[in-house]
Design a protein around this motif. Structure first.
Motif, mmCIF file in Angstrom:
data_model
loop_
_atom_site.group_PDB
_atom_site.id
_atom_site.type_symbol
_atom_site.label_atom_id
_atom_site.label_comp_id
_atom_site.label_asym_id
_atom_site.label_seq_id
_atom_site.Cartn_x
_atom_site.Cartn_y
_atom_site.Cartn_z
ATOM 1 N N SER A 1 -4.091 10.818 4.176
ATOM 2 C CA SER A 1 -5.430 11.320 3.926
ATOM 3 C C SER A 1 -5.402 12.838 3.703
ATOM 4 O O SER A 1 -4.795 13.574 4.474
ATOM 5 C CB SER A 1 -6.318 10.978 5.127
ATOM 6 O OG SER A 1 -7.630 11.302 4.806
ATOM 7 N N GLY A 2 -6.035 13.277 2.621
ATOM 8 C CA GLY A 2 -6.068 14.704 2.300
ATOM 9 C C GLY A 2 -4.753 15.216 1.743
ATOM 10 O O GLY A 2 -4.503 16.425 1.749
ATOM 11 N N GLY B 1 -4.520 8.301 -0.942
ATOM 12 C CA GLY B 1 -4.127 9.586 -0.394
ATOM 13 C C GLY B 1 -4.189 10.697 -1.416
ATOM 14 O O GLY B 1 -3.441 10.702 -2.398
ATOM 15 N N GLY B 2 -5.124 11.633 -1.234
ATOM 16 C CA GLY B 2 -5.167 12.841 -2.058
ATOM 17 C C GLY B 2 -5.757 12.667 -3.446
ATOM 18 O O GLY B 2 -5.624 13.556 -4.276
ATOM 19 N N GLY C 1 -10.966 8.475 0.296
ATOM 20 C CA GLY C 1 -11.762 8.795 1.477
ATOM 21 C C GLY C 1 -12.294 10.211 1.420
ATOM 22 O O GLY C 1 -13.482 10.457 1.211
ATOM 23 N N THR C 2 -11.368 11.178 1.549
ATOM 24 C CA THR C 2 -11.735 12.589 1.687
ATOM 25 C C THR C 2 -12.647 13.088 0.564
ATOM 26 O O THR C 2 -13.639 13.778 0.826
ATOM 27 C CB THR C 2 -10.452 13.451 1.732
ATOM 28 O OG1 THR C 2 -9.587 12.894 2.723
ATOM 29 C CG2 THR C 2 -10.761 14.890 2.075
ATOM 30 N N TYR D 1 0.862 -1.186 0.000
ATOM 31 C CA TYR D 1 0.000 0.000 0.000
ATOM 32 C C TYR D 1 0.900 1.238 0.000
ATOM 33 O O TYR D 1 1.621 1.475 0.965
ATOM 34 C CB TYR D 1 -0.869 -0.048 1.261
ATOM 35 C CG TYR D 1 -2.004 0.944 1.373
ATOM 36 C CD1 TYR D 1 -1.890 2.268 0.944
ATOM 37 C CD2 TYR D 1 -3.212 0.559 1.951
ATOM 38 C CE1 TYR D 1 -2.936 3.165 1.070
ATOM 39 C CE2 TYR D 1 -4.275 1.450 2.089
ATOM 40 C CZ TYR D 1 -4.129 2.741 1.650
ATOM 41 O OH TYR D 1 -5.172 3.627 1.799
ATOM 42 N N GLU E 1 0.988 4.998 0.405
ATOM 43 C CA GLU E 1 0.097 5.964 1.068
ATOM 44 C C GLU E 1 0.682 7.375 1.029
ATOM 45 O O GLU E 1 1.792 7.600 1.524
ATOM 46 C CB GLU E 1 -0.091 5.523 2.530
ATOM 47 C CG GLU E 1 -0.813 6.494 3.422
ATOM 48 C CD GLU E 1 -2.294 6.565 3.117
ATOM 49 O OE1 GLU E 1 -2.666 7.337 2.203
ATOM 50 O OE2 GLU E 1 -3.058 5.851 3.790
HETATM 51 C C1 1GP Z 1 -5.892 7.510 3.471
HETATM 52 O O1 1GP Z 1 -5.257 6.589 1.408
HETATM 53 C C2 1GP Z 1 -6.349 6.960 2.168
HETATM 54 O O2 1GP Z 1 -5.354 6.542 4.266
HETATM 55 C C3 1GP Z 1 -7.306 7.883 1.477
HETATM 56 O O3 1GP Z 1 -6.846 9.198 1.415
HETATM 57 O O4 1GP Z 1 -8.697 10.603 2.288
HETATM 58 O O5 1GP Z 1 -6.983 11.581 0.765
HETATM 59 O O6 1GP Z 1 -8.674 9.982 -0.106
HETATM 60 P P1 1GP Z 1 -7.873 10.406 1.062
#
Ligand code: 1GP
Length: 243
Positions: free
Chosen positions: A178-179, A204-205, A226-227, A173, A175
């Protein structure tokens, strides 16, 4: 081999790209779940990841139970801590932070979790987790006090991911956090993927369909978002399964 990992492998074998929606129990009210999950079910999402860097005890258990009532997608724990392990999920990413050198996140938390895991019927998927520099400090960095790997140091990232595979990890993974300001660059993804014989997750992002496609084209087998879903549910419309 257990079901979730086996299904990931066979999906990848058949040329499918996977998309995980990350739900952080700390940021998500159970009441808002049915609406949110209806959109997830309608989207290209193939998996639901549940986890966060700071989550109260029991919150994960309650949230996973609620998700299970709203969706048939596999729920995979992406835990920030031992307290986030619940048998109500389908599988657990047994994350080892191999980009760092803190024994606590390489093996310590894992030892701590064994007495719990021994008594649970939960698929455990050993996962090499690499935190890559993204332009700002992220929660993983803050909580683990671990420095991310410099983006420019691609060979070191490739070697670290490969070392994870050689140690017997089943997933890698990458990473950005997040954000993240900068998601994982396509050249990092493609360099890691070229040298790897296990599935590659990237997160991530990632906020747009274009970024998602770039990550897939570079070699990501699964992307975690996620974000962008938390902040802009209209993003789901762009990723509708019939688009
Ligand atoms: C975080 O990789 C994940 O651990 C998702 O990141 O919230 O930026 O989409 P985001």
């Amino acid at each position: 081999m257990s079901a979730v990992y086996k299904n990931i492998l066979s999906a990848i074998d058949s040329g499918k790209k996977l998309l995980a929606v990350l739900i952080d129990p700390d940021k998500f009210a159970v009441e808002s779940l049915p609406d949110f999950m209806a959109k997830v079910n309608d989207s290209l999402a193939t998996h639901i990841f549940v986890g966060g860097s700071t989550v109260e005890d029991e919150e994960t258990d309650i949230l996973v139970e609620a998700i299970k009532r709203c969706s048939n997608l596999p729920v995979v724990l992406f835990p920030g801590d031992v307290t986030q392990i619940t048998e109500k999920a389908d599988a657990l990413l047994f994350l080892s932070l191999i980009s760092g050198r803190d024994p606590e996140y390489l093996i310590g938390k894992h030892v701590e979790s064994v007495s719990k895991l021994r008594s649970l019927d939960l698929e455990v998927i050993p996962t090499g987790y690499l935190l890559i520099e993204n332009g700002k400090e992220t929660a993983v960095q803050r909580v683990t006090e671990t420095k991310p790997m410099p983006r420019a140091d691609i060979q070191n990232i490739v070697d670290t991911a490969k070392a994870g595979e050689l140690l017997g990890m089943k997933l890698i993974y990458l990473e950005a956090g997040s954000g993240a300001i900068h998601s994982i660059a396509p050249d990092i993804i493609s360099s890691v993927k070229t040298d790897l014989n296990i599935p590659l997750i990237v997160g991530g992002g990632i906020r747009t369909k274009e970024q998602l496609q770039l990550a897939y084209n570079a070699g990501a087998d699964m992307v975690v978002i996620g974000t962008a879903f938390e902040q802009d549910e209209a993003f789901f419309n762009e990723l509708k399964s019939d688009n």
